[in-house]
Write an enzyme that holds these catalytic residues in place. Structure first.
Site, PDB file in Angstrom:
ATOM      1  N   GLU A  50       0.896  -1.177   0.000  1.00 36.92           N
ATOM      2  CA  GLU A  50       0.000   0.000   0.000  1.00 36.92           C
ATOM      3  C   GLU A  50       0.919   1.206   0.000  1.00 36.92           C
ATOM      4  OE1 GLU A  50      -1.131   3.118   1.878  1.00 36.92           O
ATOM      5  OE2 GLU A  50      -2.199   1.905   3.366  1.00 36.92           O
ATOM      6  N   CYS A  91      -2.194   8.074   4.616  1.00 35.40           N
ATOM      7  CA  CYS A  91      -2.146   7.657   3.214  1.00 35.40           C
ATOM      8  C   CYS A  91      -3.397   8.106   2.472  1.00 35.40           C
ATOM      9  CB  CYS A  91      -1.990   6.142   3.119  1.00 35.40           C
ATOM     10  SG  CYS A  91      -3.229   5.225   4.037  1.00 35.40           S
TER      11      CYS A  91
END
Length: 490
Positions: free
Chosen positions: A248, A285
Site C-alpha cells: 500500500e 495515506c
C-alpha cells in the site's frame, strides 16, 4: 555492532538507550523460525487461531497506559489519537479472531460430478484454500499500532494460518519492541513457538531486503512510500521463486467538489476539508492532496473559505526529522513545477504549517511533478473548465486509494460520468465526508491502481485482507475422508 536510536518526535532528543540493529544472521534466523512454525500453524483450527488473536488483543489493552505514553513520545500523535488507534488494533485482532472461529479461511466450494462427456460432464471438484506461508510484514510510520507489529497485516496473516516476521519502523522502535515483548509472552503462555511472530529492525539490504529474499518467506505486506514499496516489490519478483508482494503505497486522494453543493454548504465543507488536510499533520495515506474544482463564483468562494479554515489549523510535530525535511522538499518541488502558493508559512523544525496551492488543470495533466504525493499537511487546488476536464484530471492521477465526490446526489449524465471516472482509478469512492479514516468492515477496499498499491485486487484493511494470504486449491475426485474435512486443514 550497529545500533539504532529512537527520538522524541516533539523535540528531536534521543529517547532511551540505543537498540541493536538486527544482523543478517538474525534476519535469517527469524525467517527460518517462521518457516519452522508454519506447518503446525497452517494445520491449526479456527479456534486455536482465535484464541491467539484474542490473547494478543487483551495483552495490548492490559498495557495501554505504558504503550500509549511511549507511542506519544516517539510519534507526537497525542494520547487521544493513540488510544483510539489502540482500540482499533484490538478490534481488528478480535474481528479476525471471530472470522477464524467462523471458518472463513476454510471456506470451500463443492462442485459435484456431472455425468457425461465434457464440456458438460466433469469429475467431482472441491475448491478450498491453503495458507501461503510465512509473511514479511513491513510496519508503517504513521500508524504505530494499527499498521505495526500487531496491525491488520499481522492479524489477517495469523487468521489465515501464516506466521509473520515484522520489520519494525524506525519511527517507533521502542514501542515496537515493547509490543513484541507482549506478543512473546502470549505465545509462551499458549504453548506456541516463539517463531510464529518474529521482529527485526534496521535499514538497508541487510534487513528488509534480506528478509524478502529469504526462501522461507512466502509473501510480503508493506505500507509506506512508493519508492520503498517499488524496490521491495522488485526484490520479491526477482527471487528464484517469486512471491506476491502486497504494497500500500502513495496516494493523492482527489476531492471533487461540484459548484451546486458548494453554493449551499461551502463554508461547512471548507472547515471539514481543512481539518482532514491537517489531521495527524497530514500523515495519512488517505490525506486529500488534490482538490478539483470547476471554475466559477461558488468555487472561488469555497477556496477563500478553505484558506481561512486551513490557516487556523495548527499541525503537531511530524513523526521524524526526515519526514519533516521531506515535506519541505515536496512543497518546494510542487512550487518549482508551477503550483502557485495560496498559503505558505514557515513552521518550526518539527511541525510544519499547512500548505495550499493552485494550478490549472491543463498543467496538472501535463506535469508528473504536480501529481506526486507530499506527505504532510498539503493540498493542491486544480482548476478545471468543465466536467469533461475534471475527468481528464482523474485519468491523469491514474491510481488512488480514494476519490471523494461532493455533489453527486442527483442522477445526471455528468454525475454518472464522474462516478465512472472515480471508480476507474480508486479503491474507495466517497460521496460524503472526507477520506481520512478507514473503517475496518466487511465491504472495505483499501487499495487501488498503481501507484496507490501493488495489487489493486486486494485490500489491506477490512475482512477481505485475509484473502491475500490464502491460495486456492482444487481437489478432484477427493476421497471421502478428505471431503469430510469440509475445507479444514489435514
Amino acid at each position: 555492532m550497529k545500533t539504532l536510536q529512537s527520538f522524541r518526535a516533539r523535540t528531536g532528543e534521543a529517547l532511551g538507550a540505543p537498540l541493536p540493529a538486527t544482523t543478517p544472521e538474525q534476519v535469517d534466523a527469524a525467517a527460518t523460525a517462521a518457516g519452522d512454525a508454519f506447518a503446525a500453524w497452517a494445520a491449526s483450527s479456527g479456534e486455536q487461531r482465535a484464541t491467539l488473536l484474542r490473547g494478543l488483543a487483551a495483552a495490548l489493552e492490559s498495557d495501554r497506559e505504558g504503550l500509549v505514553a511511549l507511542a506519544d513520545d516517539e510519534t507526537a500523535l497525542g494520547p487521544v489519537r493513540l488510544n483510539g488507534e489502540l482500540d482499533r488494533t484490538a478490534f481488528q485482532l478480535r474481528r479476525f479472531a471471530d472470522m477464524a472461529e467462523r471458518g472463513v479461511a476454510f471456506a470451500f466450494t463443492d462442485d459435484p460430478a456431472v455425468p457425461g462427456a465434457p464440456p458438460v460432464g466433469h469429475p467431482a471438484m472441491v475448491r478450498q484454500c491453503v495458507p501461503l506461508g510465512p509473511v514479511a510484514m513491513f510496519s508503517a510510520s504513521n500508524f504505530p499500532f494499527a499498521f505495526s507489529v500487531l496491525g491488520g497485516d499481522t492479524a489477517s496473516a495469523l487468521a489465515a494460518g501464516c506466521p509473520v516476521v515484522v520489520k519494525a519502523h524506525s519511527g517507533h522502535l521502542h514501542l515496537s519492541n515493547r509490543v513484541f515483548g507482549l506478543v512473546q509472552q502470549v505465545l509462551a503462555a499458549q504453548g506456541l513457538p516463539a517463531g510464529l511472530v518474529g521482529l527485526i529492525q534496521g535499514g538497508g539490504a541487510d534487513v528488509g531486503v534480506r528478509l524478502v529474499r529469504h526462501p522461507a518467506i512466502a509473501a510480503g505486506a508493506f505500507t509506506g512510500s512508493t519508492r520503498g514499496g517499488a524496490a521491495l516489490q522488485a526484490e520479491a519478483s526477482a527471487r528464484p521463486r517469486p512471491i506476491p508482494f502486497y504494497g500500500e503505497l502513495g496516494s493523492i486522494n482527489p476531492v471533487v467538489a461540484l459548484p451546486a453543493l458548494l453554493a449551499t454548504k461551502g463554508a461547512e465543507l471548507a472547515a471539514t476539508l481543512a481539518g482532514s488536510i491537517a489531521l495527524g499533520c497530514g500523515q495519512f495515506c488517505t490525506s486529500p492532496g488534490v482538490i478539483v474544482l470547476i471554475k466559477g463564483a461558488e468555487s472561488e468562494a469555497f477556496v477563500a473559505q478553505l484558506h481561512t479554515a486551513l490557516a487556523a489549523q495548527n499541525p503537531h510535530a511530524m513523526l521524524t526529522p526526515g519526514m519533516r525535511q521531506a515535506f519541505d522538499a515536496g512543497v518546494e518541488h510542487l512550487v518549482h513545477a508551477g503550483a502557485q502558493p495560496l498559503l505558505r508559512e514557515a513552521g518550526n523544525a518539527e511541525a510544519p504549517r499547512p500548505f495550499l496551492a493552485q494550478v490549472e488543470a491543463a498543467d496538472f495533466i501535463a506535469k508528473d511533478a504536480l501529481r506526486e504525493e507530499v506527505f504532510g499537511p498539503s493540498s493542491v487546488i486544480v482548476w478545471a473548465d468543465s466536467v469533461a476536464q475534471v475527468l481528464q484530471v482523474l485519468h491523469a492521477v491514474g491510481g488512488s486509494l480514494t476519490v471523494t465526490l461532493w455533489g453527486a446526489e442527483t442522477d445526471s449524465t455528468d454525475t454518472r460520468a464522474l462516478v465512472r471516472g472515480a471508480m476507474a482509478i480508486a479503491g474507495r469512492v466517497l460521496f460524503a465526508g472526507v477520506p481520512t479514516g478507514v473503517a475496518v468492515t466487511a465491504a472495505q477496499q483499501h487499495g487501488g491502481p498503481w501507484p496507490s498499491s501493488t495489487q489493486p485486487m486486494t485490500t489491506s484493511v477490512g475482512d477481505a485482507a485475509i484473502d491475500r494470504f490464502l491460495r486456492p486449491v482444487a481437489l478432484q475426485d477427493a476421497p471421502v475422508w478428505l471431503l469430510a474435512q469440509q475445507g479444514r486443514p489435514v
